[in-house]
Design a protein around this motif. Structure first.
Motif, PDB file in Angstrom:
ATOM      1  N   ASN A  21      41.043  16.041 -50.893  1.00 18.22           N
ATOM      2  CA  ASN A  21      40.171  16.047 -52.063  1.00 18.22           C
ATOM      3  C   ASN A  21      39.151  17.161 -51.884  1.00 18.22           C
ATOM      4  OD1 ASN A  21      38.718  14.524 -50.050  1.00 18.22           O
ATOM      5  ND2 ASN A  21      37.462  13.613 -51.646  1.00 18.22           N
TER       6      ASN A  21
ATOM      7  N   ALA B  29      41.287  10.045 -54.473  1.00 22.01           N
ATOM      8  CA  ALA B  29      41.362   9.969 -53.011  1.00 22.01           C
ATOM      9  C   ALA B  29      40.688   8.702 -52.498  1.00 22.01           C
ATOM     10  CB  ALA B  29      40.719  11.201 -52.386  1.00 22.01           C
TER      11      ALA B  29
ATOM     12  N   GLN C 244      43.797   1.515 -46.195  1.00 24.98           N
ATOM     13  CA  GLN C 244      43.100   0.857 -45.098  1.00 24.98           C
ATOM     14  C   GLN C 244      43.236  -0.657 -45.196  1.00 24.98           C
ATOM     15  OE1 GLN C 244      39.302   2.812 -43.624  1.00 24.98           O
ATOM     16  NE2 GLN C 244      39.633   3.911 -45.564  1.00 24.98           N
TER      17      GLN C 244
ATOM     18  N   TYR D 291      42.336   5.135 -40.532  1.00 24.49           N
ATOM     19  CA  TYR D 291      41.668   6.265 -41.190  1.00 24.49           C
ATOM     20  C   TYR D 291      41.120   7.222 -40.150  1.00 24.49           C
ATOM     21  CZ  TYR D 291      38.002   8.899 -43.601  1.00 24.49           C
ATOM     22  OH  TYR D 291      37.220   9.907 -44.091  1.00 24.49           O
TER      23      TYR D 291
ATOM     24  N   ILE E   2      45.432  13.006 -47.121  1.00 16.17           N
ATOM     25  CA  ILE E   2      44.794  12.828 -48.413  1.00 16.17           C
ATOM     26  C   ILE E   2      43.770  13.950 -48.582  1.00 16.17           C
ATOM     27  CG2 ILE E   2      43.522  11.264 -49.929  1.00 16.17           C
ATOM     28  CD1 ILE E   2      46.266  10.167 -48.950  1.00 16.17           C
TER      29      ILE E   2
ATOM     30  N   HIS F  83      42.214  12.272 -43.658  1.00 19.75           N
ATOM     31  CA  HIS F  83      41.409  12.623 -44.824  1.00 19.75           C
ATOM     32  C   HIS F  83      40.899  14.052 -44.676  1.00 19.75           C
ATOM     33  CE1 HIS F  83      37.454  11.926 -47.235  1.00 19.75           C
ATOM     34  NE2 HIS F  83      38.346  12.578 -47.953  1.00 19.75           N
TER      35      HIS F  83
ATOM     36  N   ARG G  48      39.129  11.047 -40.302  1.00 17.90           N
ATOM     37  CA  ARG G  48      38.639  12.188 -41.068  1.00 17.90           C
ATOM     38  C   ARG G  48      38.913  13.427 -40.237  1.00 17.90           C
ATOM     39  NH1 ARG G  48      35.475  16.381 -42.071  1.00 17.90           N
ATOM     40  NH2 ARG G  48      34.380  16.561 -44.027  1.00 17.90           N
TER      41      ARG G  48
ATOM     42  N   PRO H 123      38.704  16.669 -46.800  1.00 16.69           N
ATOM     43  CA  PRO H 123      37.888  17.025 -47.960  1.00 16.69           C
ATOM     44  C   PRO H 123      37.466  18.498 -48.006  1.00 16.69           C
ATOM     45  CG  PRO H 123      36.522  15.938 -46.345  1.00 16.69           C
ATOM     46  CD  PRO H 123      37.918  15.974 -45.775  1.00 16.69           C
TER      47      PRO H 123
ATOM     48  N   LEU I  54      46.167   7.714 -41.887  1.00 15.33           N
ATOM     49  CA  LEU I  54      45.641   8.484 -43.010  1.00 15.33           C
ATOM     50  C   LEU I  54      44.756   9.581 -42.462  1.00 15.33           C
ATOM     51  CD1 LEU I  54      44.219   5.626 -45.250  1.00 15.33           C
ATOM     52  CD2 LEU I  54      46.144   7.101 -45.823  1.00 15.33           C
TER      53      LEU I  54
ATOM     54  N   CYS J  59      44.144  14.699 -54.645  1.00 15.80           N
ATOM     55  CA  CYS J  59      43.307  13.878 -55.508  1.00 15.80           C
ATOM     56  C   CYS J  59      43.295  14.487 -56.915  1.00 15.80           C
ATOM     57  CB  CYS J  59      41.890  13.829 -54.937  1.00 15.80           C
ATOM     58  SG  CYS J  59      40.708  13.000 -56.009  1.00 15.80           S
TER      59      CYS J  59
ATOM     60  N   LEU K  73      42.535   6.009 -50.128  1.00 20.05           N
ATOM     61  CA  LEU K  73      42.030   5.762 -48.777  1.00 20.05           C
ATOM     62  C   LEU K  73      41.676   4.290 -48.579  1.00 20.05           C
ATOM     63  CD1 LEU K  73      39.805   8.946 -48.419  1.00 20.05           C
ATOM     64  CD2 LEU K  73      41.927   8.469 -47.164  1.00 20.05           C
TER      65      LEU K  73
END
Length: 99
Positions: free
Chosen positions: A40, A82, A90, A96, A38, A9, A98, A11, A7, A61, A86
């Motif tokens: 957001n 999101a 997991q 995960y 993902i 992430h 970032r 943002p 994943l 998201c 997430l």
């Protein structure tokens, strides 16, 4: 060997750019890996404005879309939230990162 499940992430706009590069690099290095980006926060508007070859891996998201008054006119895949996606992935064993 168990395939990687990652994943990414994103943002922010900058994180989305990194996540897209990371996803492409991961798929090149490990073609059997499962990868999701993902997005957001600010990354959602950027994702809508800048198409990319990795968009099939992208999940927007819905909460961020609504909060920013954005329409998903590109028809990108949406997730409810999101944070939920997430956390659920997991629990399923996804790694995960970032971006």
């Amino acid at each position: 060997m168990t395939p990687l499940r990652v994943l990414l992430h994103a943002p922010t706009a900058e994180a989305l750019a990194r996540a897209r590069r990371n996803a492409a690099n991961l798929q090149n290095a490990r073609p059997d890996a499962e990868v999701l980006i993902i997005a957001n926060g600010a990354a959602v508007a950027t994702a809508l404005a800048t198409p990319d070859a990795t968009d099939s891996l992208l999940r927007l998201c819905r909460n961020s879309l609504v909060a920013q008054g954005l329409d998903n006119t590109r028809g990108l895949v949406e997730v409810e939230a999101a944070v939920v996606t997430l956390a659920e992935r997991q629990v399923e064993g996804w790694v995960y990162i970032r971006a």
